[in-house]
Design a protein around this motif. Sequence first.
Motif, PDB file in Angstrom:
ATOM      1  N   UNK A   1      14.817   7.495   9.403  1.00  0.00           N
ATOM      2  CA  UNK A   1      15.627   6.795   9.036  1.00  0.00           C
ATOM      3  C   UNK A   1      17.050   6.720  10.426  1.00  0.00           C
ATOM      4  N   UNK A   2      17.458   5.696  10.303  1.00  0.00           N
ATOM      5  CA  UNK A   2      18.635   5.380  11.392  1.00  0.00           C
ATOM      6  C   UNK A   2      19.448   5.315  11.033  1.00  0.00           C
ATOM      7  N   UNK A   3      21.039   5.503  10.775  1.00  0.00           N
ATOM      8  CA  UNK A   3      22.009   5.480  10.232  1.00  0.00           C
ATOM      9  C   UNK A   3      22.067   4.304   9.183  1.00  0.00           C
ATOM     10  N   UNK A   4      21.637   3.142   9.620  1.00  0.00           N
ATOM     11  CA  UNK A   4      22.186   2.042   8.369  1.00  0.00           C
ATOM     12  C   UNK A   4      20.344   1.508   7.951  1.00  0.00           C
ATOM     13  N   UNK A   5      20.031   1.809   8.613  1.00  0.00           N
ATOM     14  CA  UNK A   5      18.566   1.547   7.790  1.00  0.00           C
ATOM     15  C   UNK A   5      17.606   2.815   7.056  1.00  0.00           C
ATOM     16  N   UNK A   6      17.419   3.112   5.946  1.00  0.00           N
ATOM     17  CA  UNK A   6      16.842   3.446   4.897  1.00  0.00           C
ATOM     18  C   UNK A   6      14.670   3.384   5.521  1.00  0.00           C
ATOM     19  N   UNK A   7      13.778   4.365   5.320  1.00  0.00           N
ATOM     20  CA  UNK A   7      12.778   3.911   5.780  1.00  0.00           C
ATOM     21  C   UNK A   7      12.041   4.677   4.810  1.00  0.00           C
ATOM     22  N   UNK A   8      11.690   4.325   3.453  1.00  0.00           N
ATOM     23  CA  UNK A   8      10.191   5.004   2.674  1.00  0.00           C
ATOM     24  C   UNK A   8       8.655   4.677   3.238  1.00  0.00           C
ATOM     25  N   UNK A   9       8.472   5.402   3.544  1.00  0.00           N
ATOM     26  CA  UNK A   9       7.017   6.063   3.978  1.00  0.00           C
ATOM     27  C   UNK A   9       5.636   6.342   2.877  1.00  0.00           C
ATOM     28  N   UNK A  22       9.000   0.939   3.609  1.00  0.00           N
ATOM     29  CA  UNK A  22      10.161   0.098   2.951  1.00  0.00           C
ATOM     30  C   UNK A  22      11.172   0.323   3.984  1.00  0.00           C
ATOM     31  N   UNK A  23      11.392  -0.749   4.956  1.00  0.00           N
ATOM     32  CA  UNK A  23      12.828  -0.549   6.288  1.00  0.00           C
ATOM     33  C   UNK A  23      13.735  -1.924   4.653  1.00  0.00           C
ATOM     34  N   UNK A  24      15.239  -0.734   4.038  1.00  0.00           N
ATOM     35  CA  UNK A  24      16.189  -1.291   3.641  1.00  0.00           C
ATOM     36  C   UNK A  24      17.339  -1.009   3.598  1.00  0.00           C
ATOM     37  N   UNK A  64       8.912  -5.092   3.593  1.00  0.00           N
ATOM     38  CA  UNK A  64       7.926  -4.109   3.684  1.00  0.00           C
ATOM     39  C   UNK A  64       6.607  -4.739   4.302  1.00  0.00           C
ATOM     40  N   UNK A  65       6.143  -3.464   5.274  1.00  0.00           N
ATOM     41  CA  UNK A  65       5.145  -3.912   5.608  1.00  0.00           C
ATOM     42  C   UNK A  65       3.787  -3.104   5.803  1.00  0.00           C
ATOM     43  N   UNK A  66       2.917  -3.562   4.857  1.00  0.00           N
ATOM     44  CA  UNK A  66       1.914  -2.733   4.541  1.00  0.00           C
ATOM     45  C   UNK A  66       0.325  -2.950   5.898  1.00  0.00           C
ATOM     46  N   UNK A  67       0.336  -1.808   5.595  1.00  0.00           N
ATOM     47  CA  UNK A  67      -1.688  -2.076   6.246  1.00  0.00           C
ATOM     48  C   UNK A  67      -2.798  -2.582   5.603  1.00  0.00           C
ATOM     49  N   UNK A  68      -3.402  -2.844   6.086  1.00  0.00           N
ATOM     50  CA  UNK A  68      -4.927  -4.021   5.664  1.00  0.00           C
ATOM     51  C   UNK A  68      -5.697  -3.757   6.796  1.00  0.00           C
TER      52      UNK A  68
END
Length: 248
Positions: A1-9, A22-24, A64-68
Amino acid sequence: MTADVDVVTELAYGTSGRHMDVHRPAPSSSASPVVLLWHGRGAEERDVLAPLARSAARLGVVAFVPDWRPDAPDGGRAQLAESVAFVRENAARFGGDVERMVLAGWSLGANAVLGVALDPAALGGWRPRAVVGIAGGYRSAAPTTGTVPIDDASRVGDDQVPPIPVHLVHGTADPIVDIEQSRELRDALEERGWPAPLEELATDHAGIVMTEYSVEHQRCLPSTAAHAVDAGTRTAHLLARAAGITVA
């Protein structure tokens, strides 16, 4: 997580159990546009696109960044379709507006997104707001359709495929995928009345997504090189603009 972006993994999606991050951006009173970003030929390389996704999220998109797995028996087609279905069903949970959804891809992922743009049947008739092809090669069959985007581009209009915005970006020093493939696609689309602006940046195949290739790790890792930071930042700006965000 950065100060201005929340990352859900490690979000599981689809029947194959692949994962998605997800980077939001920071919470907002209104929903943000969505970008679904597909990586290239390396299997399960969503981490490679993390620097680009974070940069785009800072500009106001939910990325949204998926593996494939391109080495799957069907070339990854089912997994790519499942990633689209997941985002369409779940974007609102993460502050995203699915009605403003952009489909983007890097390298082989770019080939796959152009397949969707040029064939409305690729995803059962669903089409994104726009597509962004990042350092793509368009002379081979797209995983999403089994047809070649360059060939498909030469036929658009014959079957009345409604155009959607196509944005292309490519590094002028790309040794992996010749920039002429993006130029050729742009020209083919524009000849058929589909505007497809191409942004040419002074970087290579990895730098275009703010990374550099590591021989030791056999994959692309985040880069602080000036050409990669500049090019990756400009690619992130392109993603945001394609999603409808005004970026200086």
